[in-house]
Design an enzyme around this catalytic site. Structure first.
Site, PDB file in Angstrom:
ATOM      1  N   CYS A 190     -13.025  28.349 -14.311  1.00  0.00           N
ATOM      2  CA  CYS A 190     -11.574  28.437 -14.609  1.00  0.00           C
ATOM      3  C   CYS A 190     -11.336  28.816 -16.119  1.00  0.00           C
ATOM      4  CB  CYS A 190     -10.681  27.114 -14.493  1.00  0.00           C
ATOM      5  SG  CYS A 190     -11.609  25.551 -15.266  1.00  0.00           S
TER       6      CYS A 190
ATOM      7  N   ASP B  94     -17.410  23.423  -9.208  1.00  0.00           N
ATOM      8  CA  ASP B  94     -15.944  23.804 -10.009  1.00  0.00           C
ATOM      9  C   ASP B  94     -16.168  23.121 -11.266  1.00  0.00           C
ATOM     10  OD1 ASP B  94     -13.448  24.301 -10.432  1.00  0.00           O
ATOM     11  OD2 ASP B  94     -12.602  22.543  -9.210  1.00  0.00           O
TER      12      ASP B  94
HETATM   13  N1  SAH Z   1     -13.039  20.012  -8.454  1.00  0.00           N
HETATM   14  C1  SAH Z   1     -12.243  19.130  -9.066  1.00  0.00           C
HETATM   15  C2  SAH Z   1     -11.844  19.685 -10.482  1.00  0.00           C
HETATM   16  C3  SAH Z   1     -12.961  19.660 -11.674  1.00  0.00           C
HETATM   17  S1  SAH Z   1     -12.580  19.461 -13.190  1.00  0.00           S
HETATM   18  C4  SAH Z   1     -11.102  19.228  -8.365  1.00  0.00           C
HETATM   19  O1  SAH Z   1     -10.812  20.089  -7.641  1.00  0.00           O
HETATM   20  O2  SAH Z   1     -10.094  18.366  -8.434  1.00  0.00           O
HETATM   21  C5  SAH Z   1     -14.301  19.388 -13.882  1.00  0.00           C
HETATM   22  C6  SAH Z   1     -14.856  18.032 -13.827  1.00  0.00           C
HETATM   23  O3  SAH Z   1     -16.153  18.121 -14.455  1.00  0.00           O
HETATM   24  C7  SAH Z   1     -14.151  16.925 -14.501  1.00  0.00           C
HETATM   25  O4  SAH Z   1     -13.859  15.780 -13.591  1.00  0.00           O
HETATM   26  C8  SAH Z   1     -15.159  16.231 -15.679  1.00  0.00           C
HETATM   27  O5  SAH Z   1     -15.329  14.960 -15.568  1.00  0.00           O
HETATM   28  C9  SAH Z   1     -16.373  16.708 -14.853  1.00  0.00           C
HETATM   29  N2  SAH Z   1     -17.465  17.131 -15.697  1.00  0.00           N
HETATM   30  C10 SAH Z   1     -17.459  17.882 -17.141  1.00  0.00           C
HETATM   31  N3  SAH Z   1     -18.789  18.006 -17.595  1.00  0.00           N
HETATM   32  C11 SAH Z   1     -19.692  17.414 -16.396  1.00  0.00           C
HETATM   33  C12 SAH Z   1     -21.013  17.324 -16.530  1.00  0.00           C
HETATM   34  N4  SAH Z   1     -21.742  17.689 -17.206  1.00  0.00           N
HETATM   35  N5  SAH Z   1     -21.474  16.638 -15.326  1.00  0.00           N
HETATM   36  C13 SAH Z   1     -20.578  16.181 -14.486  1.00  0.00           C
HETATM   37  N6  SAH Z   1     -19.259  16.324 -14.544  1.00  0.00           N
HETATM   38  C14 SAH Z   1     -18.859  16.960 -15.544  1.00  0.00           C
END
Ligand code: SAH
Length: 428
Positions: A372, A332
């Site tokens: 998204c 996600d």
């Molecule tokens: N699955 C979560 C929502 C994810 S939002 C839920 O249902 O609540 C996207 C997330 O990706 C954020 O928490 C952000 O910190 C993380 N993120 C962004 N880039 C990233 C990366 N390169 N590696 C790991 N996490 C990352």
């Protein structure tokens, strides 16, 4: 905002802009505004289509040249989206209309939102209230104002009082996105509490009983699908939860088993839902504050979940190189394609993630893969997944083709209101 002055100003738009509105959309871009003289920021305007024999009119167009009224809209003097339609008719009382729309949005949730005390109460264009987003976390409302019109004092007063009356929150918190305020040329402002029930004597007793410490006014606990979460408006990433995934959490939980990996887990939304049916759950995110909240959430639910702070791309590469295997994987990621221009880069990102995940799934494993990014369609994501399936020599069967939860309504004619894709697939 011209709410007391009942004579609406008039804006004239091009045929192209008018066709867009006739097709059901709510937006007209500035490039399609042909005349907007002396219109105040956030004004309520009447929208007309340019008549006359202009450069776009054609000799065979039926009827005499005239100006066609398309409806009423909120006008922005700053945004590229100059016009956001709110009605196909002239508006006599905008305050009454806003109240009605809020009540209708709440009634819609009462019909279609289940198993939670956290939902998106108002979803901007999705609820015909362009520029306003309101989320409910149990007794706290968290709102975002995105346009000049919604930020105008008379309109703010109306939606705040209506929300108080209808939902009886203890606190209303305003989450400010400085970038949006700048784009709309609105004065800078900090996020914070904008209304608190304890200021009102009748609610003070009830409020005092629930609140232990001074910060508690923006802390609460909410639940969805029987899973408990903490909400702290000032903590974490200040975004609250991803309520749009609520129904997908429940769907993922129906298929999850064995060892599970929740990639981009944020505060543990998927991971916590997978825990009851899985032997072991690991959540990965690059944000430490998000993982700290995830850990609090796990404790609240009495679950043992392993949280790993890492870059998901690096971790997936290392784990798949090391031959790690899972039965359930959730992907996600954040919106990789923020605009159409970086769509190709985004697709490469999705491809890499999905390929790694497919390689790491045991036969019969389940992948929950989401996007998204509005600029990446469901068909695009499926194409990426199909290509990853070929490269990994796996056969992928679609179990569920899903979107955003029903409290984020997507309106036909306004494609931007549909942005979340979620496929649950079986990998043999
Ligand atoms: N699955 C979560 C929502 C994810 S939002 C839920 O249902 O609540 C996207 C997330 O990706 C954020 O928490 C952000 O910190 C993380 N993120 C962004 N880039 C990233 C990366 N390169 N590696 C790991 N996490 C990352």
């Amino acid at each position: 905002m011209q709410t007391s002055d009942r004579t609406q100003s008039t804006v004239t738009i091009t045929r192209r802009g008018a066709d867009r509105i006739r097709a059901g959309h709510a937006w007209v871009y500035r490039s399609d505004v042909s005349e907007a003289k002396d219109i105040l920021p956030g004004a309520l305007v009447t929208v007309n289509e340019a008549g006359g024999r202009g450069p776009h009119s054609t000799a065979f167009r039926a009827g005499p040249p005239h100006t066609r009224m398309l409806g009423s809209a909120f006008y922005s003097t700053a945004s590229e989206i100059a016009i956001r339609m709110i009605s196909s008719k002239p508006i006599v009382d905008i305050e009454k209309l806003v109240r009605e729309r809020i009540r209708a949005a709440i009634a819609y949730r009462e019909l279609y939102v289940q198993n939670t005390n956290a939902d998106r109460v108002i979803f901007s264009e999705g609820d015909s209230l362009p520029g306003l987003i309101v989320d409910r976390y149990n007794d706290i409302l968290s709102l975002q104002v995105l346009t000049q019109a919604m930020d105008a004092e008379p309109i703010r007063r109306v939606f705040l009082s209506e929300l108080q009356e209808a939902l009886h929150p203890t606190t209303i918190f305003e989450r400010v996105d400085p970038r949006v305020r700048k784009l709309e040329q609105l004065p800078e402002k900090e996020s914070g509490v904008i209304w608190n029930a304890s200021e009102f004597p009748t609610l003070a007793a009830k409020n005092a009983a629930r609140m232990g410490n001074p910060q508690s006014e923006v802390r609460t606990e909410f639940q969805m699908n029987g899973v408990r979460f903490v909400y702290d408006a000032f903590g974490g990433q200040k975004t609250g939860a991803f309520l749009d995934q609520r129904e997908n959490y429940a769907a993922a939980a129906r298929y999850a088993r064995g060892e599970a990996l929740d990639v981009f887990c944020y505060q543990g939304g998927f991971a916590l839902h997978l825990a009851p049916t899985c032997d072991k759950v690991t959540g990965v995110d690059s944000s430490r504050p998000a993982l700290e909240v995830a850990d609090q959430n796990a404790a609240l639910n009495g679950r043992e979940i392993e949280w790993i702070e890492a870059n998901a791309f690096d971790l997936l590469r290392d784990y798949s190189d090391a031959g790690k295997r899972y039965d359930t994987i959730v992907l996600d990621p954040p919106a990789f394609a923020k605009s159409r221009q970086n769509r190709e880069t985004a697709l490469r990102g999705y491809k890499e993630l999905n390929l790694r995940a497919l390689k790491m799934l045991r036969p019969g494993g389940v992948l929950v893969t989401c996007s998204c990014s509005y600029h990446v369609s469901g068909a695009d994501l499926l194409e990426v997944l199909a290509s990853a399936a070929l490269d990994s020599h796996r056969i992928v069967r679609i179990l569920e083709n899903r979107g955003q939860a029903k409290d984020h309504p997507s309106v036909l004619g306004i494609p931007e209101t549909a942005y979340l894709k979620c496929f649950v697939v079986s990998v043999s």
